[in-house]
Scaffold this active site. Structure first.
Site, short mmCIF file in Angstrom:
data_model
loop_
_atom_site.label_atom_id
_atom_site.label_comp_id
_atom_site.label_asym_id
_atom_site.label_seq_id
_atom_site.Cartn_x
_atom_site.Cartn_y
_atom_site.Cartn_z
N ASN A 137 0.84 -1.20 0.00
CA ASN A 137 0.00 0.00 0.00
C ASN A 137 0.87 1.25 0.00
O ASN A 137 0.52 2.28 -0.57
CB ASN A 137 -0.90 0.00 1.24
CG ASN A 137 -1.64 1.30 1.41
OD1 ASN A 137 -2.53 1.62 0.64
ND2 ASN A 137 -1.27 2.07 2.43
N ASP A 221 -1.33 -6.45 3.40
CA ASP A 221 -1.44 -5.43 4.42
C ASP A 221 -2.40 -4.32 3.98
O ASP A 221 -2.41 -3.92 2.81
CB ASP A 221 -0.05 -4.85 4.70
CG ASP A 221 -0.02 -3.91 5.88
OD1 ASP A 221 -0.49 -4.31 6.96
OD2 ASP A 221 0.47 -2.78 5.72
N GLU A 257 -5.98 -8.11 4.78
CA GLU A 257 -6.36 -7.36 5.98
C GLU A 257 -7.32 -6.26 5.54
O GLU A 257 -6.94 -5.30 4.87
CB GLU A 257 -5.13 -6.74 6.63
CG GLU A 257 -5.47 -5.87 7.84
CD GLU A 257 -4.32 -5.00 8.31
OE1 GLU A 257 -4.27 -4.68 9.50
OE2 GLU A 257 -3.48 -4.62 7.46
#
Length: 650
Positions: A137, A221, A257
């Site tokens: 990210n 993530d 996630e």
């Protein structure tokens, strides 16, 4: 230096793309890895999250490493673990690794690429899988991509998001005078721009490199943040990534996630299943926490509805369940280290559908987080020995972690050595539950149907197509009363191994559970109505002692997760205001529904600058109260206040 060492490896092997040690991009073909046909292996697996730095040290330097993980594979296999999720293993700016400098290298603190290959090979020899954390990210501001972007390299400028003005607090100013978008405003974590096609190809090529090293999947993530507010971009990117990964290794497992925690937030999770096998079921996590402390709500009603939503996007969905991870307070801490509550929680997770993820040390009851503990204390050294020291133990220092261990205590009963050979230990209870779950695969993905059971219990039938037997699981949600079941047919209770005949009575201990197996599709109890009674209201009295430096007659307030955290509204909140009962003592009585877990903190003078702190004035974690018993009492001690004039250590 990692970069120069990796440059040699990269030049010798290949250059998939612009890795930090490689000089140019490459379109060299990637060899397809032929393995199992899909990721269904994960559906009946138990995962174990490892923070390599804190887990096991193989060379005596105090830092956990990959060779140390390899050395503990037998321990993990004996526990019943099928797959490891390794927290970030790449070079990074921070000790935890979530600001990656080089996605194509191994953190030198953890060893070498050869050490990683040995870990993968050793795991595979034991039929265990390896999944790595995939933090894409954002990057570190030390990443070569960001450095090139700062230098004005046209190939990399658009890897990140730029503005000529500060649009909000998430934008930080770079050395070139422009503003770049950061993840949650953290200047060390510039956010990547997934509208850039070259970036997407680079990320996929890096994933291909790790697949070539033998990894069995990726944990994604902050998957929900990839496209910012553009959710269509977020969904399409993960579908693109997942498709590419599975074109190389069809059995690769991709779990995301997705940080939506509300009890009804599965609607937010469902669309992510079009681009991944799993998301972590954080709504279920919060539901299980509540039930662990006495809430009696229809968890299965919510869970089954969520699974129906997941199936709309992916008929082969795999629900990932958990009782904690590196971002959340450890389950033992959240449940006040009460063994009844902790065992109730793990029994719930291991008898409900999904693929369970354990967090290292959870199996021995390691504590960390909340009650005056910060983030680093969630990631303390794995406790292998009664003495809290010995070969393989890692060292946690403020210089590296930003905090010191608070839970690593000798002879406290919380170590592998102390529990390994104790039949009734938490470690062996985990082993028993994992063994039982694997012996009855319907507990992973069978049909779960709530049924009527006695007052203050929660019961359900578990069955599976083509399976002759049925399971009846009943949890006692009352911490004060033993519950009774009179059987109408023969059954075996799997936790105790005891066989019962029709007419006999099964006792369910306070906050205990029974798992009854019957060799038919007929339940061994008489039908009874499903009770949905309101949970009782419990009282909790907090007595708090403040340090001598506290100003005389200072008001004391209790911002909390129910009434809100805004200090400016607390003055009008009578139920958030404490009563002074002594020179340095205050009290407050709270009322909540049984099973409530309340997060709170103490502040003075209606401002966070006067909130409670460490002795030296440093910020500490929030506290938590558990409403599991009526009329409970808790003593709290404030160590210091954040304002510099009022904490003991100047």
């Amino acid at each position: 230096m990692t970069i120069s060492r990796w440059a040699g490896v990269c030049a010798a092997l290949f250059c998939l793309t612009l890795l930090p040690g490689c000089g140019s991009d490459s379109n060299d073909p990637v060899q397809t890895v032929q393995t199992e046909k899909d990721a269904s292996w994960a559906k009946h697996s138990v995962f174990y999250e490892v923070f390599v730095r804190s887990f096991n040290d193989s060379n005596g330097d105090g830092v956990g490493d990959l060779a140390g993980v390899t050395a503990k594979l037998d321990y993990l296999q004996n526990l019943g673990v099928d797959a490891l999720w390794l927290m970030p293993i790449h070079p990074a700016s921070s000790y935890h690794g979530y600001d990656v400098i080089d996605h194509g290298a191994i953190n030198p603190d953890y060893g070498t690429l050869d050490d990683f290959k040995k870990l993968v090979d050793s795991a595979h020899q034991r039929k265990m899988k390896i999944v790595i954390d995939w933090v894409v990210n954002h990057t570190s501001n030390e990443h070569v991509w960001f450095k090139k972007a700062l230098a004005g390299d046209a190939d990399y400028v658009d890897y990140y998001l730029w503005s000529d003005t500060k649009l909000d607090d998430n934008w930080q100013q770079a050395a070139n005078g422009r503003w770049y978008y950061c993840w949650y405003g953290n200047a060390n974590m510039p956010k990547l721009n997934y509208k850039n096609a070259k970036l997407r190809e680079n990320i996929k090529s890096l994933a291909a490199f790790w697949i070539k090293q033998g990894v069995d999947g990726f944990r994604l993530d902050v998957a929900q943040d990839i496209g910012g507010s553009d959710m269509a971009l977020t969904y399409s990117w993960w579908a693109e990534f997942n498709s590419y990964v599975k074109s190389l290794k069809p059995s690769a497992y991709v779990v995301g996630e997705v940080n939506h925690d509300g009890l009804n937030d599965n609607t937010y999770h469902a669309p992510f299943y079009q681009g991944m096998d799993s998301t972590f079921n954080f709504p279920d996590y919060n539901f299980m926490l509540g039930m662990s402390t006495g809430l009696t709500r229809d968890l299965l009603g919510t869970l089954n509805a969520a699974h129906d939503e997941y199936a709309v996007y992916n008929s082969n969905y795999i629900d990932a369940t958990t009782l904690g991870n590196h971002d959340r307070s450890r389950i033992a801490s959240r449940l006040k280290s009460d063994p009844r509550l902790v065992r109730h929680a793990i029994t719930l997770m291991m008898t409900l559908p999904g693929t369970p993820f354990l967090y290292y040390g959870e199996e021995i009851g390691m504590r960390g987080g909340h009650d005056q503990q910060g983030d680093p204390n969630k990631r303390e050294p794995m406790d292998w020995y009664a003495s809290a020291s010995g070969a393989g133990m890692t060292k946690m220092t403020r210089a590296v972690y930003g905090g010191e261990p608070k839970n690593l205590i000798a002879n406290d009963g919380i170590s592998v050595e102390e529990q390994q050979n104790a039949p009734d230990s938490l470690l062996n209870y985990y082993r028993k539950l994992i063994t039982l779950r694997k012996a009855h695969p319907m507990l992973f993905d069978g049909r779960f149907q709530r049924i009527g059971t006695p007052d203050d219990t929660y019961g359900y039938r578990v069955s599976a197509a083509g399976t002759a037997y049925t399971l009846l699981v009943v949890h006692n949600q009352d911490i004060q009363t033993v519950k009774k079941l009179t059987l109408t047919g023969a059954a075996t209770e799997l936790l105790s191994g005891k066989a019962y005949k029709a007419g006999e009575t099964v006792s369910i201990p306070e906050f205990g559970s029974v798992i009854l197996k019957v060799d038919s599709q007929t339940l061994p109890i008489a039908p009874m109505p499903i009770l949905n009674k309101a949970n009782p209201t419990y009282k909790l009295t907090l007595t708090v002692h403040v340090p001598p430096q506290t100003p005389e007659n200072a008001p004391l307030y209790l911002p909390n997760s129910d009434d809100g955290w805004d200090p400016t509204v607390l003055e009008k909140c009578a139920k958030c205001t404490l009563t002074k009962i002594g020179p340095q003592t205050y009290t407050i009585t709270l009322e909540r529904e049984r099973g409530t877990i309340l997060e709170y903190k103490y502040i003075r003078d209606l401002g966070w600058n006067s909130s409670e702190s460490e002795l030296n004035g440093d910020w500490n974690g929030n506290r938590e109260a558990v409403f599991a018993l009526p009329d409970a009492k808790t003593d709290d001690t404030v160590l210091g206040w954040r304002d510099t004039n009022y904490h003991p250590v100047q």
